[in-house]
Design an enzyme around this catalytic site. Structure first.
Site, PDB file in Angstrom:
ATOM      1  N   TRP A  70       0.867  -1.191   0.000  1.00  0.00           N
ATOM      2  CA  TRP A  70       0.000   0.000   0.000  1.00  0.00           C
ATOM      3  C   TRP A  70       0.901   1.237   0.000  1.00  0.00           C
ATOM      4  O   TRP A  70       1.823   1.323   0.814  1.00  0.00           O
ATOM      5  CB  TRP A  70      -0.872  -0.051   1.251  1.00  0.00           C
ATOM      6  N   ASP A 108      -0.524  -5.736   9.456  1.00  0.00           N
ATOM      7  CA  ASP A 108      -1.582  -4.805   9.054  1.00  0.00           C
ATOM      8  C   ASP A 108      -2.832  -5.627   8.726  1.00  0.00           C
ATOM      9  O   ASP A 108      -2.829  -6.436   7.794  1.00  0.00           O
ATOM     10  CB  ASP A 108      -1.107  -3.992   7.837  1.00  0.00           C
ATOM     11  N   LYS A 129     -13.277  -0.832   6.568  1.00  0.00           N
ATOM     12  CA  LYS A 129     -13.865  -1.625   5.492  1.00  0.00           C
ATOM     13  C   LYS A 129     -14.952  -2.551   6.008  1.00  0.00           C
ATOM     14  O   LYS A 129     -16.057  -2.568   5.467  1.00  0.00           O
ATOM     15  CB  LYS A 129     -12.798  -2.470   4.785  1.00  0.00           C
TER      16      LYS A 129
HETATM   17  N1  PLP Z   1      -3.765  -0.767   5.585  1.00  0.00           N
HETATM   18  C1  PLP Z   1      -4.109  -1.034   4.325  1.00  0.00           C
HETATM   19  C2  PLP Z   1      -3.372  -2.079   3.588  1.00  0.00           C
HETATM   20  C3  PLP Z   1      -5.141  -0.316   3.719  1.00  0.00           C
HETATM   21  O1  PLP Z   1      -5.465  -0.589   2.459  1.00  0.00           O
HETATM   22  C4  PLP Z   1      -5.824   0.671   4.457  1.00  0.00           C
HETATM   23  C5  PLP Z   1      -6.887   1.472   3.822  1.00  0.00           C
HETATM   24  O2  PLP Z   1      -6.959   1.678   2.645  1.00  0.00           O
HETATM   25  C6  PLP Z   1      -5.426   0.897   5.779  1.00  0.00           C
HETATM   26  C7  PLP Z   1      -4.400   0.160   6.318  1.00  0.00           C
HETATM   27  C8  PLP Z   1      -6.019   1.921   6.712  1.00  0.00           C
HETATM   28  O3  PLP Z   1      -7.269   2.326   6.563  1.00  0.00           O
HETATM   29  P1  PLP Z   1      -7.959   3.330   7.571  1.00  0.00           P
HETATM   30  O4  PLP Z   1      -6.924   4.258   8.106  1.00  0.00           O
HETATM   31  O5  PLP Z   1      -8.969   4.024   6.748  1.00  0.00           O
HETATM   32  O6  PLP Z   1      -8.549   2.485   8.658  1.00  0.00           O
END
Ligand code: PLP
Length: 399
Positions: free
Chosen positions: A130, A212, A247
């Protein structure tokens, strides 16, 4: 008066959000946005789950205060995170759970913890990962390196290369970032056997796993998606898990996540927990209440919990259905192109294998927006528009 801000240079735009701006401005009638990282239902909306609506009604009636939460967040929320992520796998006096603003907040707190408490330390990330991972680590001053992940065909995991890099390039005591499930951006996860090999290597090299866990429930199911994480936890005494309800509860804008730190014993946990609290206190003081209260309200109530589980299952099955339909339509309408390599991929994203030039052509000719790496948001596809999508993909593959 002397100006100070005239020397500030423009920051580069966010690649994926920039695509959405271009999408909005695009006048093509059949345009499709398959770039953003949010779930969409059949009508193209990112819905509020029914269990969330019901919990919010209840909160509106019952909530008595907007007073500050503790630095580590809502106690009942933290207990639910604990049981969703760990079950009863690890003795609870070895785990600290802090509610954070989303998974991003958890990753940032984790990064500052590594920098302030365990320096000098580097973190090893999969290539690719990511895009925000290296950015968060850089912002916190945490040096990062990459280990190989994708095979040369860009459609499967090269586990031997991954293990070789972890064995030969890392130094003992360094951190390694692992995606618990639904690897972003590839959709390619290790099998249970591969997880065993990864866990053994992490333990043997004395690496600190930073896991993660942003897509629990979007892969094979809420419990099944924790199998890799649990395999790692069986092999090591220490780990950090960063979770998110963006999500699986559709709570993107409420910013609901958690950092979970696992230590070898209760004393070590307490010391680390106190340092995590210091980091939170000096960043955002304490987490926002509403999103955490929604999650706690749903998971405190057996019937709302059942409703949530079936709503997660519905999202998961929709993604799987769309992925299968895309592969089948590519075979028929898409002139026989074989995309069956997408079938074992999990989660919202798939690596299509399309090149940056083909991605560009899809955008200019058809108004179909996907990320330059070829990452497709499967949840952004639409059953009714599948033939158009597949014809367009076939046409750029042949041009
Ligand atoms: N880690 C991954 C791999 C993600 O794709 C995302 C969101 O796109 C996140 C963490 C963190 O998402 P959020 O900060 O919206 O909870």
């Amino acid at each position: 008066a002397a100006q100070r801000l005239g020397t500030v240079a423009m920051a580069p735009p966010d690649a994926i959000l920039g695509l959405t701006e271009a999408f909005v401005a695009d006048a093509k009638p059949n345009k499709m946005n398959l770039s953003v990282g949010v779930y969409k239902d059949a009508s193209g909306k990112t819905p509020i789950l029914e269990c969330v609506k019901q919990a919010e009604r209840k909160l509106l009636e019952d909530e008595t205060t907007k007073g500050y939460l503790g630095i580590d967040g809502l106690p009942s929320y933290r207990e639910h995170v604990h049981s969703l992520v760990f079950g009863d796998r690890v003795a609870s006096d070895r785990i600290a759970v802090l509610q954070t603003p989303g998974g991003t907040g958890a990753l940032r707190v984790a990064s500052e913890f590594l920098v302030t408490q365990l320096a000098p330390i580097r973190i090893w990330m999969s290539s690719p990962t990511w895009a925000n991972h290296p950015a968060i680590f850089r912002a916190a001053g945490l040096p990062s390196e990459t280990y190989r992940y994708l095979a040369a065909d860009r459609t499967s995991l090269d586990v031997d290369a991954m293990l070789q890099d972890l064995n030969e390039k890392t130094s003992p005591g360094e951190a390694v970032l692992l995606h618990a499930c639904c690897h972003n951006p590839t959709g390619i996860d290790p099998t249970p056997e591969q997880w065993k090999a990864i866990a053994e290597t992490v333990a043997k090299r004395r690496l600190l796993p930073i896991v993660d866990f942003a897509y629990q429930g979007f892969g094979d199911g809420l419990e099944q998606d924790a199998v890799g994480l649990h395999t790692v936890l069986d092999a090591v005494d220490e780990a950090i898990v960063c979770t998110s309800f963006s999500k699986n509860f559709g709570l993107y804008s409420e910013r609901v996540g958690a950092i979970c730190l696992v230590a070898a014993d209760s004393d070590a946990m307490k010391a680390s927990q106190s340092q995590l609290k210091t980091i939170v206190r000096t960043n955002y003081s304490n987490p926002p209440r509403h999103g955490g209260a929604i999650v706690a309200c749903v998971l405190d109530d057996p019937s709302l919990t059942e409703m949530w589980k079936s709503e997660v299952e519905e999202m998961r099955q929709r993604i799987t259905r769309l992925r299968t339909q895309f592969v089948e339509t590519m075979k028929s309408t898409g002139k026989g192109h074989d995309f069956s390599f997408l079938l074992p991929q999990r989660g919202m994203f798939s690596f299509s294998g399309l090149t940056p030039m083909q991605v560009d052509e899809l955008k200019h000719k058809f108004g179909i927006y996907i990320v330059g790496s070829g990452r497709i948001n499967v949840a952004g596809m639409n059953e009714n528009k599948m033939p158009e999508l597949c014809e367009a993909v076939a046409s750029v593959l042949e041009s």
